[in-house]
Design an enzyme around this catalytic site. Structure first.
Site, short mmCIF file in Angstrom:
data_model
loop_
_atom_site.label_atom_id
_atom_site.label_comp_id
_atom_site.label_asym_id
_atom_site.label_seq_id
_atom_site.Cartn_x
_atom_site.Cartn_y
_atom_site.Cartn_z
N LYS A 8 0.85 -1.28 0.11
CA LYS A 8 -0.06 0.03 0.06
C LYS A 8 0.62 1.26 0.01
O LYS A 8 1.80 1.44 0.95
CB LYS A 8 -0.88 -0.02 1.06
C1 E4P Z 1 -8.11 2.29 3.42
O1 E4P Z 1 -7.64 1.41 3.16
C2 E4P Z 1 -8.12 2.94 4.83
O2 E4P Z 1 -7.66 1.91 5.67
C3 E4P Z 1 -9.35 3.35 5.47
O3 E4P Z 1 -10.48 2.66 4.79
C4 E4P Z 1 -9.80 4.45 6.21
O4 E4P Z 1 -10.78 4.44 6.55
P1 E4P Z 1 -11.15 5.64 7.79
O5 E4P Z 1 -11.25 7.13 6.83
O6 E4P Z 1 -12.37 5.42 8.56
O7 E4P Z 1 -10.20 5.80 9.03
#
Ligand code: E4P
Length: 218
Positions: A87
């Site tokens: 990522k």
């Molecule tokens: C994406 O991969 C992120 O880990 C995640 O969806 C972020 O979500 P949040 O805005 O609820 O922290």
């Protein structure tokens, strides 16, 4: 549509997996910290534990922000397990690193995407997944779902292979609308997945069926 769970909590991952509908996991440094997983070695070991629980892609986020650092960290993460997806944040060196990883056959998830232009760039670089954050856009009074629509349309226009991974999903309506739009993947917390089960008429209907059965069979 693939369902990923957005957590580093092993129990929650197991629960979603037990439901039989889990296709993968996404994590981020905040989610790892929430579970108290700190220190490089512990973090790497935790990713391996997650990979052992789920038969699907597991996104593991780099914390380096320079090209060489992202490459070094990403290669180390990718070597942990065949299901690891590196990522990478949507920054200049991140885009360059995504190109490098795609040429090496290492899967990537381009994260922190908040515009269609960023999503176009991620696809051009060869990202496996792009993660537009719906909830965080909604938080600033911007339509997160409209962004998913734009990206799906752009990728369809040109046949980009990058999969749209709708992220920062906060509730069932987000998830259902992403499915209507045609997002390839949705990643969400466990409660959003289990909330899909709920409808008051299901509960009332089941109660009545069971009561009628009991009347005739007691
Ligand atoms: C994406 O991969 C992120 O880990 C995640 O969806 C972020 O979500 P949040 O805005 O609820 O922290």
């Amino acid at each position: 549509m693939k369902f990923f769970i957005d957590t580093a909590n092993l129990k929650e991952i197991q629960k979603a997996s037990d439901l039989g509908v889990l296709d993968g996991v996404t994590t981020n440094p905040s989610l790892m910290a929430k579970e108290g997983i700190t220190g490089k070695q512990n973090i790497l070991e935790h990713y391996v534990k997650i990979c052992q629980l789920v038969d699907g892609d597991v996104s593991a986020e780099v914390v380096a922000t320079d090209y060489e650092g992202i490459i070094r960290e990403g290669e180390e993460l990718a070597a942990l397990h065949p299901n690891i997806v590196v990522k990478v944040p949507m920054i200049k060196d991140g885009v360059k690193a995504i190109k490098y990883f795609s040429q090496k056959g290492i899967k990537t998830n381009c994260t922190l995407v908040f515009s269609a232009g960023q999503a176009l760039l991620a696809a051009k670089a060869g990202a496996t997944y792009v993660s537009p954050f719906i909830g965080r856009l909604d938080d600033i009074a911007t339509d997160g779902l409209q962004l998913i629509e734009q990206i799906v349309q752009i990728y369809n226009n040109y046949g980009f292979k990058t999969q749209v991974l709708a992220a920062s999903i906060r509730h069932v309506m987000h998830l259902v609308q992403c499915a209507e739009i045609g997002a390839d993947v949705a990643t969400c917390p466990l409660n959003v997945i289990t909330d899909l089960l709920k409808h008051p008429l299901t509960d009332i209907g089941l109660e009545k069926f069971l009561a009628d059965y009991r009347k005739g069979n007691l």
